[in-house]
Design a protein around this motif. Structure first.
Motif, mmCIF file in Angstrom:
data_model
loop_
_atom_site.group_PDB
_atom_site.id
_atom_site.type_symbol
_atom_site.label_atom_id
_atom_site.label_comp_id
_atom_site.label_asym_id
_atom_site.label_seq_id
_atom_site.Cartn_x
_atom_site.Cartn_y
_atom_site.Cartn_z
ATOM 1 N N ARG A 4 -2.794 63.576 78.772
ATOM 2 C CA ARG A 4 -2.613 63.661 77.326
ATOM 3 C C ARG A 4 -1.359 64.440 76.982
ATOM 4 N NH1 ARG A 4 -7.722 62.289 74.774
ATOM 5 N NH2 ARG A 4 -7.219 60.115 74.830
ATOM 6 N N ASP A 5 -1.047 65.428 77.780
ATOM 7 C CA ASP A 5 0.071 66.313 77.476
ATOM 8 C C ASP A 5 0.665 66.805 78.792
ATOM 9 O OD1 ASP A 5 1.788 68.220 76.660
ATOM 10 O OD2 ASP A 5 0.269 69.623 75.956
ATOM 11 N N ILE A 6 1.155 65.846 79.564
ATOM 12 C CA ILE A 6 1.615 66.152 80.921
ATOM 13 C C ILE A 6 2.703 67.194 80.925
ATOM 14 C CG2 ILE A 6 2.214 65.094 83.092
ATOM 15 C CD1 ILE A 6 1.837 62.430 81.826
ATOM 16 N N ALA A 7 3.708 66.988 80.074
ATOM 17 C CA ALA A 7 4.861 67.881 80.099
ATOM 18 C C ALA A 7 4.427 69.322 79.880
ATOM 19 C CB ALA A 7 5.862 67.462 79.027
ATOM 20 N N GLY A 8 3.607 69.526 78.849
ATOM 21 C CA GLY A 8 3.159 70.882 78.556
ATOM 22 C C GLY A 8 2.364 71.468 79.706
ATOM 23 N N THR B 167 4.230 52.881 81.886
ATOM 24 C CA THR B 167 3.026 52.485 81.163
ATOM 25 C C THR B 167 1.791 53.158 81.741
ATOM 26 O OG1 THR B 167 4.054 50.345 80.770
ATOM 27 C CG2 THR B 167 1.698 50.521 80.343
ATOM 28 N N THR C 110 1.588 55.881 83.147
ATOM 29 C CA THR C 110 1.627 57.327 82.978
ATOM 30 C C THR C 110 1.390 57.739 81.532
ATOM 31 O OG1 THR C 110 3.242 57.428 84.779
ATOM 32 C CG2 THR C 110 2.986 59.402 83.436
ATOM 33 N N PHE C 111 1.887 56.908 80.593
ATOM 34 C CA PHE C 111 1.887 57.356 79.204
ATOM 35 C C PHE C 111 0.989 56.560 78.284
ATOM 36 C CE2 PHE C 111 5.970 58.948 80.887
ATOM 37 C CZ PHE C 111 5.767 60.290 80.639
ATOM 38 N N ALA D 252 -1.096 59.058 76.252
ATOM 39 C CA ALA D 252 -0.281 59.806 75.302
ATOM 40 C C ALA D 252 0.146 58.889 74.155
ATOM 41 C CB ALA D 252 0.938 60.393 75.997
ATOM 42 N N GLY D 253 0.505 57.656 74.488
ATOM 43 C CA GLY D 253 0.934 56.708 73.473
ATOM 44 C C GLY D 253 -0.179 56.383 72.496
ATOM 45 N N ALA E 155 -2.752 58.313 71.747
ATOM 46 C CA ALA E 155 -2.996 59.501 70.928
ATOM 47 C C ALA E 155 -1.947 59.622 69.832
ATOM 48 C CB ALA E 155 -2.990 60.750 71.806
ATOM 49 N N LEU E 156 -0.794 59.022 70.098
ATOM 50 C CA LEU E 156 0.331 59.170 69.189
ATOM 51 C C LEU E 156 0.230 58.265 67.975
ATOM 52 C CD1 LEU E 156 2.580 61.046 69.858
ATOM 53 C CD2 LEU E 156 4.025 59.076 70.246
ATOM 54 N N LYS F 277 -2.619 56.615 66.859
ATOM 55 C CA LYS F 277 -3.856 56.639 66.093
ATOM 56 C C LYS F 277 -4.441 58.049 66.031
ATOM 57 C CE LYS F 277 -5.738 53.355 68.484
ATOM 58 N NZ LYS F 277 -4.591 52.788 69.204
ATOM 59 N N ASP F 278 -5.283 58.252 65.061
ATOM 60 C CA ASP F 278 -5.928 59.551 64.923
ATOM 61 C C ASP F 278 -7.218 59.575 65.745
ATOM 62 O OD1 ASP F 278 -5.850 62.081 64.075
ATOM 63 O OD2 ASP F 278 -6.034 61.636 61.942
ATOM 64 N N LYS G 97 -6.941 47.327 77.093
ATOM 65 C CA LYS G 97 -5.663 47.081 76.427
ATOM 66 C C LYS G 97 -4.489 47.386 77.352
ATOM 67 C CE LYS G 97 -2.865 48.295 72.600
ATOM 68 N NZ LYS G 97 -2.271 49.519 72.088
#
Lengths: 210, 210
Positions: free
Chosen positions: B97-101, B154, B156-157, B160-161, B163-164, B166-167, B177
DNA sequence: GTCTATACGACGATAGAC
DNA sequence: GTCTATCGTCGTATAGAC
């Protein structure tokens, strides 16, 4: 109004360089060699700075999106357009290094960011249509939406992906690589021209490396 | 050894549900209805829990990667394999969800995570070759590496995509999907079979929705 | 193994002097 | 506008009793 601008400028630099989450308002004040109290006089905390920076980014990007209307009439135009888009994003890259975390911390930004991405996606879908009309590409109707999604994914996570695979970052060179990556998504749809288009792309990006 | 396992189990649940960054060790202790002191007896802080969870994830995923060797002999096999991969990732989705962080906060995990992604990439590249040998797909040599990169992006993200944009999150439906999305990247390379393959894919994923 | 209590530090935020 | 000083909150981490 001088200090206010310096705060924004230095914050952007710092965020891009070291990431947003690791920096406190005190850190920013130190980097500016002003007191935390002074910082708070201009911005009510780090939130306010980030919001102000986002305002600028949002505005500038939407100008670019508007500018593309009808301006992409060839594969080469498409290159150039992707370049402009990525360069703008690069200027505010800290927003993209850790999007999920950032939007979790600033929920009001999430709304605006989503709207911006939706605008970007419309834009890409439009360009696909624009390129298809004169027959420059030919995309199965059922693949159009996935293709647009795929391009958006790349345009959104190129920076995060880079940070993930390497320890040292490529810097601006990553922009070239990403434009190439996006163009590779289009190549299979250029039909017989594909080998030629690909050859031209590769030559161009080899030159860009130097 | 009971409490130790409960801590891991509940932490994973909590992290997946609410994200890692927002939760403190005290929160976890509360959810378990044990004292913070007790939690610290078993794990020296949240770090240790996360590392233990990562150990499990890393191990399980590598088993899957090893299992694919030579096992992907058709486009359908490829579906199934991507499913298995995504389901495993979904079980530990908070990592993505937040790999970088996350990797910024735990630099030692970054090394291991990168190695894992590299293994994934090798795997995908291998599969592309495996599918090409019997002529199931045909990929321009120069496009192979970008294609593998694109699939890795794809894989990997996807979370994250989602979550970005939609709420509310799709939950497991997102797995379908994403498999579809990855397969769409392969379709253009199936040559004349493309419309048929695509049709079969769409039918399959329409059914999966119900 | 599990608890309560507490020390410590970091960060966000504000008051008041200049 | 800018500073110094300070307070409150929160998360981490440990000590010591049961």
């Amino acid at each position: 109004m001088k200090t206010r601008d310096r705060i924004l400028e230095v914050s952007l630099l710092l965020f891009n360089e070291e990431g947003e989450s690791g920096l406190s308002s005190v850190d920013i004040a130190n980097a500016l060699e002003i007191s935390p109290g002074n910082l708070y006089y201009h911005f009510k905390g780090k939130d306010a700075i980030i919001r102000a920076l986002y305002d600028r980014f949002d505005e500038e990007l939407r100008v670019i999106l508007r500018g593309s209307k009808g301006g992409v009439a060839s594969i080469e135009d498409n290159w150039v357009y992707i370049y402009i888009l990525l360069e703008e994003i690069y200027d505010f890259r800290f927003f993209y290094r850790d999007i999920a975390g950032l939007l979790a911390r600033y929920p009001d930004l999430a709304v605006r960011f989503r709207s911006l991405i939706a605008a970007k996606r419309n834009n890409i879908a439009q360009i696909i249509d624009d390129l298809e009309r004169p027959g420059l590409i030919r995309v199965d109707k059922r693949l159009k939406s996935p293709l647009a999604d795929q391009i958006i994914t790349t345009l959104t996570f190129w920076l995060a992906g880079d940070a993930l695979t390497k320890d040292v970052h490529d810097g601006p060179a990553l922009i070239h690589k990403t434009v190439f990556q996006v163009m590779c998504l289009m190549v299979p749809y250029t039909g017989e021209a594909a080998p030629t288009v690909l050859g031209r792309m590769i030559r161009h990006f080899e030159e860009a490396k130097q």
